[in-house]
Design a protein around this motif. Structure first.
Motif, PDB file in Angstrom:
ATOM      1  N   THR A 140      -5.664  10.648  -0.864  1.00 40.07           N
ATOM      2  CA  THR A 140      -5.813  11.767  -0.177  1.00 40.07           C
ATOM      3  C   THR A 140      -6.341  12.955  -0.852  1.00 40.07           C
ATOM      4  O   THR A 140      -7.337  13.623  -0.497  1.00 40.07           O
ATOM      5  CB  THR A 140      -4.577  12.031   0.531  1.00 40.07           C
ATOM      6  OG1 THR A 140      -4.195  10.917   1.112  1.00 40.07           O
ATOM      7  CG2 THR A 140      -4.612  13.458   1.337  1.00 40.07           C
ATOM      8  N   ARG A 143     -10.116  13.218  -1.918  1.00 39.04           N
ATOM      9  CA  ARG A 143     -10.964  13.281  -0.624  1.00 39.04           C
ATOM     10  C   ARG A 143     -10.855  14.552   0.208  1.00 39.04           C
ATOM     11  O   ARG A 143     -11.360  14.690   1.351  1.00 39.04           O
ATOM     12  CB  ARG A 143     -10.674  12.053   0.239  1.00 39.04           C
ATOM     13  CG  ARG A 143     -11.136  10.753  -0.318  1.00 39.04           C
ATOM     14  CD  ARG A 143     -10.464   9.590   0.308  1.00 39.04           C
ATOM     15  NE  ARG A 143     -10.713   9.575   1.798  1.00 39.04           N
ATOM     16  CZ  ARG A 143      -9.838   9.885   2.719  1.00 39.04           C
ATOM     17  NH1 ARG A 143      -8.376  10.149   2.306  1.00 39.04           N
ATOM     18  NH2 ARG A 143      -9.991   9.817   3.962  1.00 39.04           N
ATOM     19  N   THR A 144     -10.122  15.529  -0.200  1.00 35.71           N
ATOM     20  CA  THR A 144      -9.695  16.702   0.578  1.00 35.71           C
ATOM     21  C   THR A 144     -10.230  17.999  -0.178  1.00 35.71           C
ATOM     22  O   THR A 144      -9.313  18.856   0.070  1.00 35.71           O
ATOM     23  CB  THR A 144      -8.334  16.764   0.969  1.00 35.71           C
ATOM     24  OG1 THR A 144      -7.592  16.491  -0.204  1.00 35.71           O
ATOM     25  CG2 THR A 144      -8.164  15.673   2.019  1.00 35.71           C
ATOM     26  N   TYR A 146     -12.373  21.138  -1.086  1.00 42.94           N
ATOM     27  CA  TYR A 146     -13.398  21.948  -0.305  1.00 42.94           C
ATOM     28  C   TYR A 146     -13.666  23.395  -1.145  1.00 42.94           C
ATOM     29  O   TYR A 146     -12.855  23.739  -1.946  1.00 42.94           O
ATOM     30  CB  TYR A 146     -12.950  22.244   0.929  1.00 42.94           C
ATOM     31  CG  TYR A 146     -11.728  23.328   1.187  1.00 42.94           C
ATOM     32  CD1 TYR A 146     -11.809  24.634   1.490  1.00 42.94           C
ATOM     33  CD2 TYR A 146     -10.639  22.564   0.880  1.00 42.94           C
ATOM     34  CE1 TYR A 146     -10.587  25.321   1.370  1.00 42.94           C
ATOM     35  CE2 TYR A 146      -9.325  23.424   1.206  1.00 42.94           C
ATOM     36  CZ  TYR A 146      -9.346  24.638   1.245  1.00 42.94           C
ATOM     37  OH  TYR A 146      -8.345  25.551   1.492  1.00 42.94           O
ATOM     38  N   ASN A 157      -7.791  22.511  -2.175  1.00 41.25           N
ATOM     39  CA  ASN A 157      -7.544  21.227  -1.522  1.00 41.25           C
ATOM     40  C   ASN A 157      -6.549  21.338  -0.786  1.00 41.25           C
ATOM     41  O   ASN A 157      -5.523  21.947  -0.864  1.00 41.25           O
ATOM     42  CB  ASN A 157      -6.953  20.261  -2.936  1.00 41.25           C
ATOM     43  CG  ASN A 157      -6.968  18.810  -2.716  1.00 41.25           C
ATOM     44  OD1 ASN A 157      -5.803  18.428  -2.045  1.00 41.25           O
ATOM     45  ND2 ASN A 157      -7.724  18.090  -3.067  1.00 41.25           N
ATOM     46  N   LEU A 158      -6.529  20.649   0.515  1.00 45.41           N
ATOM     47  CA  LEU A 158      -5.793  20.292   1.366  1.00 45.41           C
ATOM     48  C   LEU A 158      -4.335  19.731   1.329  1.00 45.41           C
ATOM     49  O   LEU A 158      -3.456  20.088   1.790  1.00 45.41           O
ATOM     50  CB  LEU A 158      -6.545  19.612   2.837  1.00 45.41           C
ATOM     51  CG  LEU A 158      -7.611  20.497   3.331  1.00 45.41           C
ATOM     52  CD1 LEU A 158      -7.990  19.678   4.518  1.00 45.41           C
ATOM     53  CD2 LEU A 158      -7.254  21.753   3.771  1.00 45.41           C
ATOM     54  N   PRO A 178     -13.306  22.816   5.523  1.00 44.49           N
ATOM     55  CA  PRO A 178     -12.454  22.265   6.568  1.00 44.49           C
ATOM     56  C   PRO A 178     -12.584  23.127   8.027  1.00 44.49           C
ATOM     57  O   PRO A 178     -12.972  24.298   7.865  1.00 44.49           O
ATOM     58  CB  PRO A 178     -11.140  22.612   5.918  1.00 44.49           C
ATOM     59  CG  PRO A 178     -11.274  23.461   5.060  1.00 44.49           C
ATOM     60  CD  PRO A 178     -12.476  23.467   4.648  1.00 44.49           C
ATOM     61  N   TRP A 196     -14.021  17.806   9.280  1.00 43.99           N
ATOM     62  CA  TRP A 196     -14.829  18.498   8.066  1.00 43.99           C
ATOM     63  C   TRP A 196     -16.102  18.900   8.384  1.00 43.99           C
ATOM     64  O   TRP A 196     -16.795  17.939   9.417  1.00 43.99           O
ATOM     65  CB  TRP A 196     -14.872  17.436   6.853  1.00 43.99           C
ATOM     66  CG  TRP A 196     -13.682  17.112   6.042  1.00 43.99           C
ATOM     67  CD1 TRP A 196     -12.853  15.975   6.348  1.00 43.99           C
ATOM     68  CD2 TRP A 196     -13.050  18.014   5.432  1.00 43.99           C
ATOM     69  NE1 TRP A 196     -11.713  16.207   5.541  1.00 43.99           N
ATOM     70  CE2 TRP A 196     -11.806  17.296   4.741  1.00 43.99           C
ATOM     71  CE3 TRP A 196     -13.403  19.327   4.498  1.00 43.99           C
ATOM     72  CZ2 TRP A 196     -10.920  18.060   3.867  1.00 43.99           C
ATOM     73  CZ3 TRP A 196     -12.570  19.893   3.628  1.00 43.99           C
ATOM     74  CH2 TRP A 196     -11.190  18.843   3.358  1.00 43.99           C
TER      75      TRP A 196
END
Length: 261
Positions: A140, A143-144, A146, A157-158, A178, A196
């Motif tokens: 995760t 891949r998160t 931004y 990062n989320l 996001p 996204w």
């Protein structure tokens, strides 16, 4: 591969050091406030995925992060020959029996940045939490990322809000942001993550990038315990043997006592 690693060494060195600082700074941060972790694909039995993950690890992680408990020749367990390891994966040493040491001098890293980049040998095991396994977290997390110009690194990062590390794989994934939806309930407005928006494309499609991260995470998961698949197979065999032996013992017991009144 050596040519590729040499051309990008300086860039990856800087990004990797910034990544190290981010991981070290956020080691004790809680995952509360981040999004739910996605389930990482199970690829620890996929030799092709593990080999690709090893390549990604060497090219993007090993410039700054060591794997002090993993020797190069152990990569033969995932189907690589000694010659393939020498030709494609040896950047910091000439001996396949050596451990995976970072390219940067630890003393210089500590002097420049105040802390050595963390070792990644067991990172997939150490990151487990209430949200899932360590593999789920890493899958995760990678891949998160931004763009966030308010941060010193230019990234956020989320899964780990306000993390102090950049997105070292951004050239593969591209730039994204996001997208949120504002929901009003009982007079309170809440921002809910919806997906996204791709700002600039990377060298990989979103599907290809997810697959590449899955390969990298699978390698990190395997590296944390190279014998895990053997352990599972042996465990299943032992349980089958015990079940079979229990059946035999039960029948022998019945035969022994059948004439006893």
């Amino acid at each position: 591969m050596k040519k590729l690693a040499s051309l990008g060494f300086a860039r990856q060195l800087v990004l990797g050091l910034m990544m190290a600082l981010g991981v070290a700074a956020g080691a004790h941060a809680s995952s509360e406030g981040g999004i739910a972790w996605d389930k990482a694909p199970n690829k620890t039995n996929d030799l092709a995925a593990l080999q690709n993950g090893a390549k990604l690890f060497v090219n993007y992680c090993l410039n700054c992060h060591s794997a002090a408990f993993m020797r190069y020749n152990r990569l033969q367990d995932i189907g690589l020959t000694e010659q393939q390891i020498k030709d494609n994966l040896l950047f910091t040493t000439e001996k396949v029996g050596e451990t995976m040491k970072a390219a940067i001098d630890p003393r210089q890293a500590k002097e420049w940045f105040g802390a050595n980049p963390p070792d990644l040998t067991v990172i997939a095991r150490s990151r487990a939490g209430h949200g899932g396994t360590g593999a789920d977290y890493l899958y995760t997390y990678m891949r998160t990322f931004y763009r966030d110009e308010t941060k010193a690194t230019g990234w956020n990062n989320l899964a780990f809000p306000s993390v102090g590390m950049p997105h070292v794989l951004w050239e593969l994934q591209g730039d994204r942001r996001p997208v949120y939806e504002t929901i009003t309930e009982h007079g309170h407005k809440t921002e809910v993550f919806k997906g996204w928006e791709q700002l600039t494309p990377g060298s990989m499609t979103p599907l290809q990038y997810d697959q590449a991260v899955g390969d990298l995470v699978a390698y990190l998961q395997w590296m944390g315990e190279p014998a895990q698949n053997t352990r599972v197979r042996v465990g299943v065999g032992v349980l089958i043997f015990l079940a079979f032996f229990t059946l035999i013992a039960w029948r022998l017991n019945a035969a022994y006592w059948k004439d006893v009144k």
